[in-house]
Scaffold this motif. Structure first.
Motif, mmCIF file in Angstrom:
data_model
loop_
_atom_site.group_PDB
_atom_site.id
_atom_site.type_symbol
_atom_site.label_atom_id
_atom_site.label_comp_id
_atom_site.label_asym_id
_atom_site.label_seq_id
_atom_site.Cartn_x
_atom_site.Cartn_y
_atom_site.Cartn_z
ATOM 1 N N LEU A 199 -25.859 13.506 22.114
ATOM 2 C CA LEU A 199 -26.903 12.766 22.834
ATOM 3 C C LEU A 199 -26.409 11.358 23.160
ATOM 4 O O LEU A 199 -25.495 10.849 22.502
ATOM 5 N N SER A 200 -27.059 10.761 24.161
ATOM 6 C CA SER A 200 -26.661 9.404 24.565
ATOM 7 C C SER A 200 -27.250 8.366 23.600
ATOM 8 O O SER A 200 -28.450 8.436 23.272
ATOM 9 N N ILE A 201 -26.426 7.428 23.180
ATOM 10 C CA ILE A 201 -26.904 6.356 22.292
ATOM 11 C C ILE A 201 -27.975 5.550 23.018
ATOM 12 O O ILE A 201 -29.004 5.180 22.430
ATOM 13 N N ASN A 202 -27.788 5.309 24.318
ATOM 14 C CA ASN A 202 -28.807 4.559 25.088
ATOM 15 C C ASN A 202 -30.128 5.325 25.125
ATOM 16 O O ASN A 202 -31.200 4.745 25.010
ATOM 17 N N ASP A 203 -30.048 6.642 25.268
ATOM 18 C CA ASP A 203 -31.288 7.449 25.292
ATOM 19 C C ASP A 203 -31.981 7.386 23.926
ATOM 20 O O ASP A 203 -33.193 7.208 23.837
ATOM 21 N N ILE A 204 -31.191 7.487 22.859
ATOM 22 C CA ILE A 204 -31.797 7.482 21.509
ATOM 23 C C ILE A 204 -32.440 6.116 21.241
ATOM 24 O O ILE A 204 -33.554 6.023 20.756
ATOM 25 N N SER A 205 -31.729 5.045 21.616
ATOM 26 C CA SER A 205 -32.219 3.691 21.275
ATOM 27 C C SER A 205 -33.308 3.204 22.229
ATOM 28 O O SER A 205 -33.865 2.124 22.039
ATOM 29 N N SER A 206 -33.640 4.005 23.234
ATOM 30 C CA SER A 206 -34.617 3.547 24.254
ATOM 31 C C SER A 206 -35.985 3.258 23.635
ATOM 32 O O SER A 206 -36.778 2.522 24.200
ATOM 33 N N VAL A 207 -36.253 3.799 22.451
ATOM 34 C CA VAL A 207 -37.593 3.633 21.842
ATOM 35 C C VAL A 207 -37.648 2.474 20.856
ATOM 36 O O VAL A 207 -38.726 2.192 20.312
ATOM 37 N N VAL A 208 -36.537 1.817 20.581
ATOM 38 C CA VAL A 208 -36.564 0.720 19.597
ATOM 39 C C VAL A 208 -36.437 -0.632 20.290
ATOM 40 O O VAL A 208 -35.924 -0.739 21.399
ATOM 41 N N ALA A 219 -38.922 9.944 17.372
ATOM 42 C CA ALA A 219 -40.072 9.781 16.452
ATOM 43 C C ALA A 219 -39.631 9.044 15.198
ATOM 44 O O ALA A 219 -40.300 8.128 14.712
ATOM 45 N N LEU A 220 -38.454 9.390 14.694
ATOM 46 C CA LEU A 220 -37.944 8.742 13.482
ATOM 47 C C LEU A 220 -37.648 7.262 13.727
ATOM 48 O O LEU A 220 -38.136 6.383 13.002
ATOM 49 N N PHE A 221 -36.882 6.966 14.775
ATOM 50 C CA PHE A 221 -36.461 5.573 14.996
ATOM 51 C C PHE A 221 -37.652 4.667 15.346
ATOM 52 O O PHE A 221 -37.664 3.489 14.983
ATOM 53 N N GLN A 222 -38.661 5.255 16.007
ATOM 54 C CA GLN A 222 -39.854 4.443 16.319
ATOM 55 C C GLN A 222 -40.516 3.994 15.026
ATOM 56 O O GLN A 222 -40.875 2.835 14.852
ATOM 57 N N LYS A 223 -40.583 4.922 14.074
ATOM 58 C CA LYS A 223 -41.203 4.627 12.774
ATOM 59 C C LYS A 223 -40.400 3.555 12.040
ATOM 60 O O LYS A 223 -40.932 2.615 11.463
ATOM 61 N N LEU A 224 -39.087 3.692 12.079
ATOM 62 C CA LEU A 224 -38.216 2.813 11.274
ATOM 63 C C LEU A 224 -38.101 1.413 11.880
ATOM 64 O O LEU A 224 -37.929 0.428 11.156
ATOM 65 N N ASP A 225 -38.240 1.308 13.199
ATOM 66 C CA ASP A 225 -37.992 0.019 13.856
ATOM 67 C C ASP A 225 -38.931 -1.064 13.337
ATOM 68 O O ASP A 225 -38.555 -2.216 13.182
ATOM 69 N N ASN A 226 -40.178 -0.663 13.022
ATOM 70 C CA ASN A 226 -41.152 -1.658 12.532
ATOM 71 C C ASN A 226 -41.068 -1.839 11.022
ATOM 72 O O ASN A 226 -41.676 -2.729 10.468
ATOM 73 N N ALA A 227 -40.311 -0.980 10.363
ATOM 74 C CA ALA A 227 -40.298 -1.026 8.881
ATOM 75 C C ALA A 227 -39.050 -1.721 8.340
ATOM 76 O O ALA A 227 -39.083 -2.350 7.289
ATOM 77 N N ALA A 228 -37.927 -1.597 9.059
ATOM 78 C CA ALA A 228 -36.657 -2.129 8.526
ATOM 79 C C ALA A 228 -36.580 -3.644 8.767
ATOM 80 O O ALA A 228 -37.164 -4.157 9.727
#
Ligand SMILES: CCCCCCC[C@H](O)CC(=O)SCCNC(=O)CCNC(=O)[C@H](O)C(C)(C)COP(=O)([O-])OP(=O)([O-])OC[C@H]1O[C@@H](n2cnc3c(N)ncnc32)[C@H](O)[C@@H]1OP(=O)([O-])[O-]
Ligand SMILES: NC(=O)c1ccc[n+]([C@@H]2O[C@H](COP(=O)([O-])OP(=O)(O)OC[C@H]3O[C@@H](n4cnc5c(N)ncnc54)[C@H](O)[C@@H]3O)[C@@H](O)[C@H]2O)c1
Length: 310
Positions: free
Chosen positions: A145-154, A123-132
Protein backbone atom coordinates in the motif's frame (compact mmCIF):
# COMPACT_ATOMS: atom_id res chain seq x y z
CA UNK A 1 28.47 -11.28 6.19
CA UNK A 2 26.45 -14.37 7.07
CA UNK A 3 23.27 -14.39 9.17
CA UNK A 4 25.36 -15.20 12.23
CA UNK A 5 27.53 -12.14 11.62
CA UNK A 6 24.50 -9.95 11.15
CA UNK A 7 22.88 -11.20 14.35
CA UNK A 8 26.06 -10.51 16.31
CA UNK A 9 26.42 -7.15 14.56
CA UNK A 10 22.99 -6.13 15.79
CA UNK A 11 24.39 -5.97 19.31
CA UNK A 12 27.42 -3.91 18.44
CA UNK A 13 25.15 -1.74 16.29
CA UNK A 14 22.67 -1.07 19.02
CA UNK A 15 25.55 0.22 21.15
CA UNK A 16 27.22 2.16 18.31
CA UNK A 17 24.14 3.85 16.83
CA UNK A 18 22.46 5.98 19.46
CA UNK A 19 18.82 6.20 18.40
CA UNK A 20 16.42 8.77 19.90
CA UNK A 21 13.92 5.95 20.12
CA UNK A 22 13.71 3.90 23.33
CA UNK A 23 10.04 2.82 23.53
CA UNK A 24 8.44 1.12 20.52
CA UNK A 25 4.83 0.00 20.11
CA UNK A 26 4.12 -2.62 17.46
CA UNK A 27 0.52 -3.16 16.42
CA UNK A 28 -0.11 -6.62 14.98
CA UNK A 29 1.59 -9.65 16.53
CA UNK A 30 1.44 -11.93 13.50
CA UNK A 31 4.24 -13.21 11.30
CA UNK A 32 5.87 -9.80 10.94
CA UNK A 33 4.88 -7.91 14.10
CA UNK A 34 6.26 -10.65 16.34
CA UNK A 35 9.56 -10.61 14.43
CA UNK A 36 9.79 -6.81 14.60
CA UNK A 37 9.07 -6.93 18.35
CA UNK A 38 11.80 -9.51 18.78
CA UNK A 39 14.59 -7.69 16.95
CA UNK A 40 13.66 -4.42 18.69
CA UNK A 41 13.80 -6.04 22.14
CA UNK A 42 17.02 -7.86 21.19
CA UNK A 43 18.57 -4.44 20.59
CA UNK A 44 17.72 -3.40 24.17
CA UNK A 45 14.63 -1.30 23.47
CA UNK A 46 11.29 -1.49 25.32
CA UNK A 47 8.49 -3.02 23.26
CA UNK A 48 4.73 -3.14 23.59
CA UNK A 49 3.20 -5.66 21.19
CA UNK A 50 -0.51 -5.21 20.49
CA UNK A 51 -3.01 -7.59 18.92
CA UNK A 52 -6.77 -8.13 19.11
CA UNK A 53 -6.80 -10.82 21.77
CA UNK A 54 -4.61 -12.54 24.33
CA UNK A 55 -4.73 -15.93 22.55
CA UNK A 56 -3.02 -14.42 19.50
CA UNK A 57 -0.52 -12.62 21.74
CA UNK A 58 0.30 -15.89 23.53
CA UNK A 59 1.06 -17.40 20.10
CA UNK A 60 3.19 -14.36 19.23
CA UNK A 61 5.19 -14.74 22.45
CA UNK A 62 5.70 -18.46 21.80
CA UNK A 63 7.03 -17.80 18.33
CA UNK A 64 9.29 -15.00 19.63
CA UNK A 65 10.69 -17.21 22.38
CA UNK A 66 11.33 -20.06 19.91
CA UNK A 67 13.19 -17.70 17.62
CA UNK A 68 15.16 -16.12 20.49
CA UNK A 69 16.23 -19.62 21.51
CA UNK A 70 17.53 -20.36 18.01
CA UNK A 71 19.46 -17.09 17.92
CA UNK A 72 20.84 -17.47 21.45
CA UNK A 73 22.13 -20.96 20.59
CA UNK A 74 24.01 -19.51 17.62
CA UNK A 75 25.50 -16.47 19.31
CA UNK A 76 26.31 -18.06 22.67
CA UNK A 77 27.02 -21.58 21.46
CA UNK A 78 29.97 -21.81 23.89
CA UNK A 79 28.11 -20.24 26.80
CA UNK A 80 24.52 -21.58 27.09
CA UNK A 81 23.92 -19.70 30.36
CA UNK A 82 24.69 -16.38 28.69
CA UNK A 83 22.43 -17.46 25.85
CA UNK A 84 19.55 -18.13 28.21
CA UNK A 85 20.13 -14.72 29.87
CA UNK A 86 20.12 -12.98 26.48
CA UNK A 87 16.87 -14.67 25.43
CA UNK A 88 15.18 -14.09 28.82
CA UNK A 89 16.13 -10.41 28.99
CA UNK A 90 15.00 -9.77 25.42
CA UNK A 91 11.69 -11.54 26.07
CA UNK A 92 11.18 -9.55 29.30
CA UNK A 93 11.49 -6.29 27.33
CA UNK A 94 8.33 -7.20 25.40
CA UNK A 95 5.02 -6.32 27.03
CA UNK A 96 1.77 -7.32 25.31
CA UNK A 97 -1.54 -5.44 25.18
CA UNK A 98 -4.92 -5.60 23.46
CA UNK A 99 -5.71 -1.87 23.79
CA UNK A 100 -3.78 0.04 21.08
CA UNK A 101 -4.76 3.47 22.48
CA UNK A 102 -3.29 2.76 25.92
CA UNK A 103 -0.26 1.12 24.27
CA UNK A 104 0.81 4.34 22.51
CA UNK A 105 0.47 6.76 25.46
CA UNK A 106 4.20 6.76 26.18
CA UNK A 107 5.94 5.61 23.04
CA UNK A 108 8.49 7.06 20.61
CA UNK A 109 7.67 4.94 17.57
CA UNK A 110 4.57 3.05 16.45
CA UNK A 111 5.04 0.35 13.81
CA UNK A 112 1.86 -0.99 12.28
CA UNK A 113 1.98 -4.61 11.05
CA UNK A 114 -1.71 -5.48 10.85
CA UNK A 115 -3.71 -6.94 7.99
CA UNK A 116 -2.89 -5.57 4.51
CA UNK A 117 -6.14 -3.65 4.23
CA UNK A 118 -6.21 0.13 3.82
CA UNK A 119 -9.53 0.66 5.63
CA UNK A 120 -8.38 -1.33 8.67
CA UNK A 121 -5.05 0.53 8.71
CA UNK A 122 -6.92 3.85 8.44
CA UNK A 123 -9.23 2.98 11.36
CA UNK A 124 -6.22 2.11 13.51
CA UNK A 125 -4.10 5.16 12.69
CA UNK A 126 -7.06 7.52 13.15
CA UNK A 127 -7.48 6.16 16.67
CA UNK A 128 -3.78 6.39 17.48
CA UNK A 129 -3.18 9.88 16.08
CA UNK A 130 -5.09 11.52 18.94
CA UNK A 131 -3.68 9.20 21.59
CA UNK A 132 0.09 9.14 20.93
CA UNK A 133 2.43 11.94 22.13
CA UNK A 134 3.15 14.72 19.62
CA UNK A 135 6.76 13.56 19.05
CA UNK A 136 5.84 9.95 18.24
CA UNK A 137 6.69 8.71 14.76
CA UNK A 138 4.17 6.45 13.00
CA UNK A 139 5.35 3.84 10.48
CA UNK A 140 3.68 1.11 8.46
CA UNK A 141 5.22 -2.26 7.55
CA UNK A 142 2.90 -2.51 4.55
CA UNK A 143 4.07 -4.63 1.61
CA UNK A 144 2.17 -2.91 -1.14
CA UNK A 145 0.00 0.00 0.00
CA UNK A 146 1.02 3.62 -0.49
CA UNK A 147 2.46 5.35 2.59
CA UNK A 148 0.73 8.57 1.44
CA UNK A 149 -2.60 6.73 1.22
CA UNK A 150 -2.16 5.20 4.69
CA UNK A 151 -1.11 8.50 6.29
CA UNK A 152 -3.93 10.47 4.63
CA UNK A 153 -6.06 10.07 7.79
CA UNK A 154 -3.53 11.39 10.33
CA UNK A 155 -2.50 14.91 11.22
CA UNK A 156 1.16 13.93 11.82
CA UNK A 157 2.04 13.36 8.12
CA UNK A 158 5.45 14.95 8.83
CA UNK A 159 6.19 12.18 11.35
CA UNK A 160 4.87 9.29 9.21
CA UNK A 161 6.85 6.86 7.04
CA UNK A 162 7.31 3.28 5.94
CA UNK A 163 9.48 0.72 7.73
CA UNK A 164 9.25 -2.36 5.50
CA UNK A 165 10.81 -5.45 7.10
CA UNK A 166 11.42 -8.83 5.44
CA UNK A 167 10.30 -12.28 6.52
CA UNK A 168 11.71 -13.84 8.73
CA UNK A 169 12.53 -10.55 10.46
CA UNK A 170 15.17 -12.00 12.86
CA UNK A 171 17.21 -13.21 9.87
CA UNK A 172 16.56 -10.94 6.88
CA UNK A 173 19.06 -8.07 7.06
CA UNK A 174 17.18 -5.52 4.96
CA UNK A 175 14.92 -2.70 6.08
CA UNK A 176 13.31 -0.45 3.46
CA UNK A 177 12.80 3.05 4.88
CA UNK A 178 10.11 4.85 2.88
CA UNK A 179 9.43 8.60 2.77
CA UNK A 180 5.89 9.84 2.33
CA UNK A 181 5.20 13.12 0.57
CA UNK A 182 5.36 15.07 3.84
CA UNK A 183 7.90 13.01 5.83
CA UNK A 184 10.42 15.51 7.20
CA UNK A 185 14.19 14.99 6.95
CA UNK A 186 14.34 14.67 10.73
CA UNK A 187 11.71 11.89 10.74
CA UNK A 188 13.47 10.12 7.88
CA UNK A 189 16.88 10.39 9.60
CA UNK A 190 15.43 9.11 12.88
CA UNK A 191 13.88 6.10 11.10
CA UNK A 192 17.18 5.32 9.32
CA UNK A 193 19.15 5.63 12.60
CA UNK A 194 16.61 3.48 14.42
CA UNK A 195 16.83 0.80 11.70
CA UNK A 196 20.60 0.71 12.11
CA UNK A 197 20.24 0.61 15.92
CA UNK A 198 18.36 -2.70 15.64
CA UNK A 199 21.03 -4.13 13.33
CA UNK A 200 19.36 -3.77 9.95
CA UNK A 201 20.91 -2.59 6.69
CA UNK A 202 18.64 0.27 5.62
CA UNK A 203 17.86 1.34 2.07
CA UNK A 204 15.79 4.42 1.24
CA UNK A 205 12.89 4.46 -1.20
CA UNK A 206 10.21 6.86 -2.35
CA UNK A 207 6.54 6.00 -1.84
CA UNK A 208 6.23 3.92 -5.02
CA UNK A 209 4.19 0.69 -5.37
CA UNK A 210 6.10 -2.20 -3.77
CA UNK A 211 8.98 0.09 -2.86
CA UNK A 212 12.11 -1.73 -4.14
CA UNK A 213 11.96 -5.48 -3.38
CA UNK A 214 8.27 -6.14 -3.85
CA UNK A 215 8.17 -4.15 -7.10
CA UNK A 216 10.50 -6.84 -8.45
CA UNK A 217 9.34 -9.78 -6.32
CA UNK A 218 5.57 -9.58 -6.83
CA UNK A 219 5.69 -9.99 -10.64
CA UNK A 220 8.18 -12.86 -10.28
CA UNK A 221 6.10 -14.73 -7.70
CA UNK A 222 2.81 -14.07 -9.54
CA UNK A 223 4.32 -15.46 -12.76
CA UNK A 224 5.48 -18.56 -10.84
CA UNK A 225 1.84 -19.17 -9.85
CA UNK A 226 0.77 -18.83 -13.49
CA UNK A 227 3.46 -21.33 -14.56
CA UNK A 228 1.99 -23.73 -12.01
CA UNK A 229 -1.60 -22.96 -13.02
CA UNK A 230 -0.89 -23.65 -16.71
CA UNK A 231 0.65 -26.99 -15.70
CA UNK A 232 3.97 -26.04 -17.31
CA UNK A 233 5.83 -27.46 -14.27
CA UNK A 234 5.12 -28.78 -10.77
CA UNK A 235 5.42 -26.58 -7.65
CA UNK A 236 8.40 -28.60 -6.47
CA UNK A 237 10.22 -28.35 -9.83
CA UNK A 238 9.55 -24.60 -10.03
CA UNK A 239 11.08 -24.21 -6.56
CA UNK A 240 14.04 -26.48 -7.29
CA UNK A 241 14.63 -24.65 -10.58
CA UNK A 242 14.84 -21.22 -8.96
CA UNK A 243 17.00 -22.44 -6.06
CA UNK A 244 19.50 -24.30 -8.27
CA UNK A 245 19.13 -22.12 -11.35
CA UNK A 246 18.99 -18.65 -9.82
CA UNK A 247 20.57 -19.28 -6.40
CA UNK A 248 17.49 -18.29 -4.38
CA UNK A 249 17.41 -19.68 -0.82
CA UNK A 250 13.72 -20.57 -1.32
CA UNK A 251 11.74 -21.17 -4.50
CA UNK A 252 8.77 -18.86 -5.26
CA UNK A 253 6.00 -21.29 -4.33
CA UNK A 254 7.51 -22.23 -0.96
CA UNK A 255 8.18 -18.53 -0.37
CA UNK A 256 4.51 -17.75 -1.02
CA UNK A 257 3.54 -20.32 1.61
CA UNK A 258 6.10 -18.73 3.90
CA UNK A 259 4.90 -15.11 3.58
CA UNK A 260 1.25 -16.19 3.75
CA UNK A 261 -1.22 -16.72 0.88
CA UNK A 262 -3.70 -14.29 2.46
CA UNK A 263 -1.15 -11.47 2.47
CA UNK A 264 -0.19 -12.41 -1.08
CA UNK A 265 -3.83 -12.22 -2.18
CA UNK A 266 -4.32 -8.85 -0.43
CA UNK A 267 -1.31 -7.49 -2.30
CA UNK A 268 -2.31 -8.80 -5.74
CA UNK A 269 -5.98 -7.79 -5.33
CA UNK A 270 -4.91 -4.28 -4.31
CA UNK A 271 -2.57 -3.85 -7.27
CA UNK A 272 -5.12 -5.35 -9.68
CA UNK A 273 -7.66 -2.76 -8.44
CA UNK A 274 -5.17 0.12 -8.80
CA UNK A 275 -3.65 -1.09 -12.10
CA UNK A 276 -6.49 -3.00 -13.86
CA UNK A 277 -4.68 -2.97 -17.22
CA UNK A 278 -1.53 -4.65 -15.86
CA UNK A 279 -1.85 -8.41 -16.72
CA UNK A 280 0.78 -9.27 -14.10
CA UNK A 281 -1.67 -8.50 -11.29
CA UNK A 282 -4.74 -10.29 -12.69
CA UNK A 283 -6.43 -12.58 -10.13
CA UNK A 284 -4.90 -16.05 -9.88
CA UNK A 285 -7.62 -18.73 -9.37
CA UNK A 286 -5.26 -21.32 -7.85
CA UNK A 287 -4.26 -18.77 -5.15
CA UNK A 288 -7.81 -17.56 -4.51
CA UNK A 289 -9.03 -21.17 -4.12
CA UNK A 290 -6.48 -21.98 -1.42
CA UNK A 291 -7.22 -18.75 0.47
CA UNK A 292 -10.97 -19.44 0.27
CA UNK A 293 -10.27 -22.90 1.77
CA UNK A 294 -8.28 -21.28 4.64
CA UNK A 295 -5.05 -22.88 3.40
CA UNK A 296 -2.79 -19.87 3.98
CA UNK A 297 0.59 -21.60 3.94
CA UNK A 298 3.00 -22.28 6.79
CA UNK A 299 0.89 -20.32 9.28
CA UNK A 300 -2.09 -22.67 8.91
CA UNK A 301 -0.12 -25.85 8.23
CA UNK A 302 -1.08 -26.06 4.55
CA UNK A 303 -0.82 -23.94 1.43
CA UNK A 304 0.68 -25.21 -1.80
CA UNK A 305 2.55 -27.65 0.42
CA UNK A 306 1.64 -29.33 3.73
CA UNK A 307 3.62 -28.51 6.94
CA UNK A 308 4.01 -30.21 10.33
CA UNK A 309 1.88 -28.34 12.88
CA UNK A 310 4.22 -26.45 15.23
C1 LIG B 1 2.98 -12.47 -5.01
C2 LIG B 1 3.44 -11.44 -4.00
C3 LIG B 1 4.02 -11.95 -2.72
C4 LIG B 1 4.86 -10.86 -2.07
C5 LIG B 1 4.93 -10.96 -0.58
C6 LIG B 1 5.71 -9.80 0.00
C7 LIG B 1 6.00 -9.99 1.45
C8 LIG B 1 6.86 -8.90 2.04
O1 LIG B 1 6.35 -7.62 1.87
C9 LIG B 1 8.32 -8.93 1.61
C10 LIG B 1 9.02 -10.15 2.10
O2 LIG B 1 9.21 -10.43 3.27
S1 LIG B 1 9.45 -11.22 0.85
C11 LIG B 1 10.23 -12.54 1.66
C12 LIG B 1 11.70 -12.26 1.92
N1 LIG B 1 12.29 -13.44 2.55
C13 LIG B 1 12.88 -14.43 1.84
O3 LIG B 1 13.04 -14.34 0.64
C14 LIG B 1 13.30 -15.63 2.64
C15 LIG B 1 14.07 -16.60 1.78
N2 LIG B 1 14.43 -17.76 2.59
C16 LIG B 1 15.54 -17.78 3.40
O4 LIG B 1 16.28 -16.84 3.51
C17 LIG B 1 15.81 -19.07 4.17
O5 LIG B 1 15.11 -20.14 3.54
C18 LIG B 1 15.36 -18.97 5.65
C19 LIG B 1 16.26 -18.02 6.40
C20 LIG B 1 13.88 -18.52 5.76
C21 LIG B 1 15.47 -20.34 6.31
O6 LIG B 1 16.80 -20.78 6.10
P1 LIG B 1 17.05 -22.30 5.73
O7 LIG B 1 18.51 -22.53 5.64
O8 LIG B 1 16.25 -22.57 4.51
O9 LIG B 1 16.42 -23.12 6.93
P2 LIG B 1 16.80 -23.07 8.49
O10 LIG B 1 17.89 -24.07 8.76
O11 LIG B 1 15.49 -23.21 9.20
O12 LIG B 1 17.36 -21.61 8.87
C22 LIG B 1 18.73 -21.31 8.64
C23 LIG B 1 19.21 -20.51 9.80
O13 LIG B 1 18.51 -19.25 9.82
C24 LIG B 1 18.07 -18.95 11.12
N3 LIG B 1 16.64 -18.83 11.20
C25 LIG B 1 15.74 -19.21 10.28
N4 LIG B 1 14.53 -18.83 10.64
C26 LIG B 1 14.67 -18.20 11.85
C27 LIG B 1 13.78 -17.57 12.75
N5 LIG B 1 12.46 -17.47 12.47
N6 LIG B 1 14.28 -17.03 13.90
C28 LIG B 1 15.60 -17.12 14.17
N7 LIG B 1 16.48 -17.70 13.37
C29 LIG B 1 16.03 -18.23 12.23
C30 LIG B 1 18.50 -19.99 12.04
O14 LIG B 1 19.66 -19.50 12.70
C31 LIG B 1 18.87 -21.14 11.14
O15 LIG B 1 19.98 -21.73 11.74
P3 LIG B 1 19.70 -22.88 12.82
O16 LIG B 1 20.97 -22.84 13.64
O17 LIG B 1 19.50 -24.14 12.03
O18 LIG B 1 18.50 -22.52 13.67
N1 LIG C 1 4.11 -11.80 5.53
C1 LIG C 1 5.19 -11.22 5.06
O1 LIG C 1 6.14 -11.86 4.56
C2 LIG C 1 5.28 -9.71 5.13
C3 LIG C 1 6.54 -9.11 4.95
C4 LIG C 1 6.64 -7.71 5.03
C5 LIG C 1 5.52 -6.94 5.28
N2 LIG C 1 4.33 -7.55 5.47
C6 LIG C 1 3.16 -6.71 5.81
O2 LIG C 1 3.02 -6.71 7.23
C7 LIG C 1 1.63 -6.64 7.59
C8 LIG C 1 1.27 -7.85 8.43
O3 LIG C 1 1.53 -9.00 7.67
P1 LIG C 1 1.69 -10.42 8.40
O4 LIG C 1 2.18 -11.37 7.39
O5 LIG C 1 2.42 -10.25 9.69
O6 LIG C 1 0.14 -10.75 8.71
P2 LIG C 1 -0.46 -11.72 9.83
O7 LIG C 1 -1.82 -12.07 9.36
O8 LIG C 1 0.52 -12.79 10.16
O9 LIG C 1 -0.54 -10.77 11.11
C9 LIG C 1 -1.43 -9.68 11.15
C10 LIG C 1 -1.80 -9.51 12.61
O10 LIG C 1 -2.49 -8.28 12.78
C11 LIG C 1 -3.55 -8.49 13.70
N3 LIG C 1 -4.54 -7.43 13.50
C12 LIG C 1 -5.38 -7.26 12.44
N4 LIG C 1 -6.12 -6.15 12.62
C13 LIG C 1 -5.70 -5.59 13.80
C14 LIG C 1 -6.07 -4.42 14.54
N5 LIG C 1 -7.03 -3.61 14.08
N6 LIG C 1 -5.44 -4.17 15.70
C15 LIG C 1 -4.48 -5.00 16.17
N7 LIG C 1 -4.08 -6.13 15.53
C16 LIG C 1 -4.70 -6.41 14.35
C17 LIG C 1 -4.07 -9.87 13.39
O11 LIG C 1 -4.78 -10.41 14.50
C18 LIG C 1 -2.76 -10.62 13.10
O12 LIG C 1 -2.24 -11.22 14.26
C19 LIG C 1 0.86 -6.52 6.28
O13 LIG C 1 0.68 -5.15 5.99
C20 LIG C 1 1.83 -7.16 5.28
O14 LIG C 1 1.63 -6.68 3.96
C21 LIG C 1 4.16 -8.92 5.40
Amino acid sequence: MNQFGVIVRSFSNSAAVNSAIKNVTIIGGGLMGSGIAQVTAQAGQNVTLVDVNSDILAKSQKSINNSLGRIAKKIYKDNPQEGEKFAREASERIKTATDPVAAVKDTDLVIEAIVENLDVKHALFQKLDNAAPAHTIFASNTSSLSINDISSVVKRKDRFGGLHFFNPVPVMRLLEVVRGGETTDSTFDTMMQWGKSIGKTCVACKDTPGFIVNRLLVPYMAEALRLLERGDASARDIDIAMKLGAGYPMGPIELLDYVGLDTTKFILDGWNKNYPDQPLFKPIPILNKLVAEGKLGVKTGEGFYKYDKK
